[in-house]
Design an enzyme around this catalytic site. Structure first.
Site, PDB file in Angstrom:
ATOM      1  N   LYS A  19      45.091  36.307  47.591  1.00 29.45           N
ATOM      2  CA  LYS A  19      42.920  37.228  46.719  1.00 29.45           C
ATOM      3  C   LYS A  19      42.427  36.675  46.401  1.00 29.45           C
ATOM      4  O   LYS A  19      42.715  35.108  45.434  1.00 29.45           O
ATOM      5  CB  LYS A  19      44.404  37.717  46.113  1.00 29.45           C
ATOM      6  CG  LYS A  19      43.356  38.536  44.981  1.00 29.45           C
ATOM      7  CD  LYS A  19      44.369  39.604  43.879  1.00 29.45           C
ATOM      8  CE  LYS A  19      43.521  40.108  43.118  1.00 29.45           C
ATOM      9  NZ  LYS A  19      44.589  41.102  41.818  1.00 29.45           N
ATOM     10  N   LYS A  54      43.559  39.191  50.499  1.00 36.22           N
ATOM     11  CA  LYS A  54      42.437  40.432  49.827  1.00 36.22           C
ATOM     12  C   LYS A  54      41.584  39.575  49.628  1.00 36.22           C
ATOM     13  O   LYS A  54      41.957  38.689  49.019  1.00 36.22           O
ATOM     14  CB  LYS A  54      43.169  41.748  48.870  1.00 36.22           C
ATOM     15  CG  LYS A  54      43.031  42.258  48.084  1.00 36.22           C
ATOM     16  CD  LYS A  54      44.016  42.043  47.487  1.00 36.22           C
ATOM     17  CE  LYS A  54      43.489  43.147  46.142  1.00 36.22           C
ATOM     18  NZ  LYS A  54      43.564  43.604  44.871  1.00 36.22           N
TER      19      LYS A  54
HETATM   20  C1  PBG Z   1      45.069  43.611  39.352  1.00 38.83           C
HETATM   21  C2  PBG Z   1      44.278  44.365  40.873  1.00 38.83           C
HETATM   22  C3  PBG Z   1      42.795  44.463  41.340  1.00 38.83           C
HETATM   23  C4  PBG Z   1      43.089  44.955  42.677  1.00 38.83           C
HETATM   24  C5  PBG Z   1      44.751  45.778  42.744  1.00 38.83           C
HETATM   25  N1  PBG Z   1      45.001  44.534  41.985  1.00 38.83           N
HETATM   26  C6  PBG Z   1      41.631  44.210  40.453  1.00 38.83           C
HETATM   27  C7  PBG Z   1      41.493  42.412  40.320  1.00 38.83           C
HETATM   28  O1  PBG Z   1      42.435  41.756  40.611  1.00 38.83           O
HETATM   29  O2  PBG Z   1      40.846  42.601  39.193  1.00 38.83           O
HETATM   30  C8  PBG Z   1      42.244  45.083  43.817  1.00 38.83           C
HETATM   31  C9  PBG Z   1      41.800  46.609  44.517  1.00 38.83           C
HETATM   32  C10 PBG Z   1      41.270  46.904  44.686  1.00 38.83           C
HETATM   33  O3  PBG Z   1      39.599  46.338  44.681  1.00 38.83           O
HETATM   34  O4  PBG Z   1      40.706  47.779  45.782  1.00 38.83           O
HETATM   35  N2  PBG Z   1      46.028  42.679  39.705  1.00 38.83           N
END
Ligand code: PBG
Length: 342
Positions: free
Chosen positions: A210, A265
């Site tokens: 991520k 992601k």
């Molecule tokens: C938080 C989380 C995030 C997303 C999914 N789970 C945001 C972040 O890490 O700040 C992002 C998903 C998206 O942007 O569609 N744990």
């Protein structure tokens, strides 16, 4: 047709023996040789749920709403009808219920647990994914607990909290828990905690890779995890977008610790990473087409600059072609409906 002098000479001399265009000539031939296809079964539909009565539109994500519990169940029903196998549930928690340690995450009948419990009861065949992270519940908006100085997220204390959260999610009916926090060692600890609590069959979908991405902005609007309207900086735990070898290290660690599937992601800007992860592992690879990827197609389409349906389909096909087995996307229901009517 006007003749291109060079081309006619080529043809006359039989120089072009290889003509890839033969296989692009008609729709039936194109369908015959198509290498990648998108199906409803490839999709996970992320849904936002809030405790209020009506549905609230998310301004930066046209067509996406913070759903009331009732609408959330209707969306689950719609997913089943469209052949979407899985939804991912994201709770939107009012500011008053947030605190420094995200304690509401563990409250027995909080919104997420109620949504999971009831959805599992009503739609036993629909697989439910629950994020394991504290950001919906913390007043500072980070995915974990802050250390003594308040300047950074405390890795090991966070892992301990997340393991407890994962067990509660499994108990409420999550089929798959998805740690989205990027702490070190959390997959192993969550696996041990789940097994210890008797949830040996609950799967772990690790957000293994991520990135610290600016494409999450609209999501943070949706769940209200922005603090004072500012983007919070998660670069001490989410990955640097410049790195790809590090992605393989993260994937290897999560596999070693017992992940059942790994995720990359965001998706669209990271197709090279999806491909590399695909080649490095035999586990299912998920990709998350995040909120910002969704928002940018909508924004351009609203201005008449892009065709929404076509760019949507192309963006998802590209993610699958890169090697994703399944895709989390806010377009899930729209795509599944479009596939059905074709
Ligand atoms: C938080 C989380 C995030 C997303 C999914 N789970 C945001 C972040 O890490 O700040 C992002 C998903 C998206 O942007 O569609 N744990």
């Amino acid at each position: 047709m006007t003749r291109v002098p060079g081309a006619s000479t080529l043809a006359a001399m039989d120089l072009v023996l290889q003509r890839p265009r033969r296989l692009r000539r008609t729709d039936s031939i194109r369908r015959l040789v198509r290498e990648t296809r998108l199906a409803a079964a490839d999709l996970v539909w992320p849904l936002f749920v809030h405790g209020g009565a009506g549905d609230e539109p998310v301004a930066s994500m046209p067509g996406v709403f913070r759903l009331s519990l009732d609408s959330f169940f209707r969306a689950c029903e719609r997913a089943c009808g469209l052949g979407i196998p899985t939804v991912a549930v994201f709770p939107c928690i009012p500011r008053e219920a947030k605190d420094g340690s995200g304690s509401h995450a563990f409250a027995e009948s909080n919104l997420l647990f109620r949504a999971l419990r009831e959805a599992k009861k009503r739609f036993p065949d629909l697989a439910l994914i629950a994020d394991v992270a504290l950001d919906p519940y913390t007043s500072h908006g980070h995915d974990g607990l802050l250390d003594g100085s308040g300047a950074d997220v405390d890795n090991d204390a966070t892992v301990e909290a997340l393991s407890r959260l994962a067990v509660l999610e499994a108990a409420a009916g999550a089929d798959i828990v998805a740690p989205s926090d990027m702490m070190d060692g959390r997959i192993g600890e969550i696996r041990r905690a789940l097994d210890g609590a008797g949830f040996k069959s609950t799967a772990i979908l690790s957000y293994a890779v991520k990135y610290r991405s600016a494409f999450y902005g609209p999501f943070r609007d949706a769940v209200g995890s922005k603090v004072g309207g500012d983007e919070i900086d998660k670069s001490s735990y989410q990955m640097d977008p410049a790195n790809s070898r590090e992605a393989l290290r993260e994937v290897a660690l999560d596999i070693e610790q017992g992940a059942d599937a790994v995720m990359v992601k965001p998706a669209g800007p990271y197709l090279d990473i999806i491909r590399a992860v695909r080649e490095a592992s035999h586990l299912p690879v998920a990709a998350y087409q995040v909120s910002g990827e969704y928002a940018q197609l909508h924004a351009a389409a609203e201005r008449g600059w892009l065709d929404l349906g076509k760019t949507r389909d192309e963006s998802l096909l590209a993610i699958k072609r890169a090697g994703a087995d399944f895709i989390l996307t806010y377009f899930a229901a729209d795509v599944a409906a479009a596939l059905r009517s074709r």
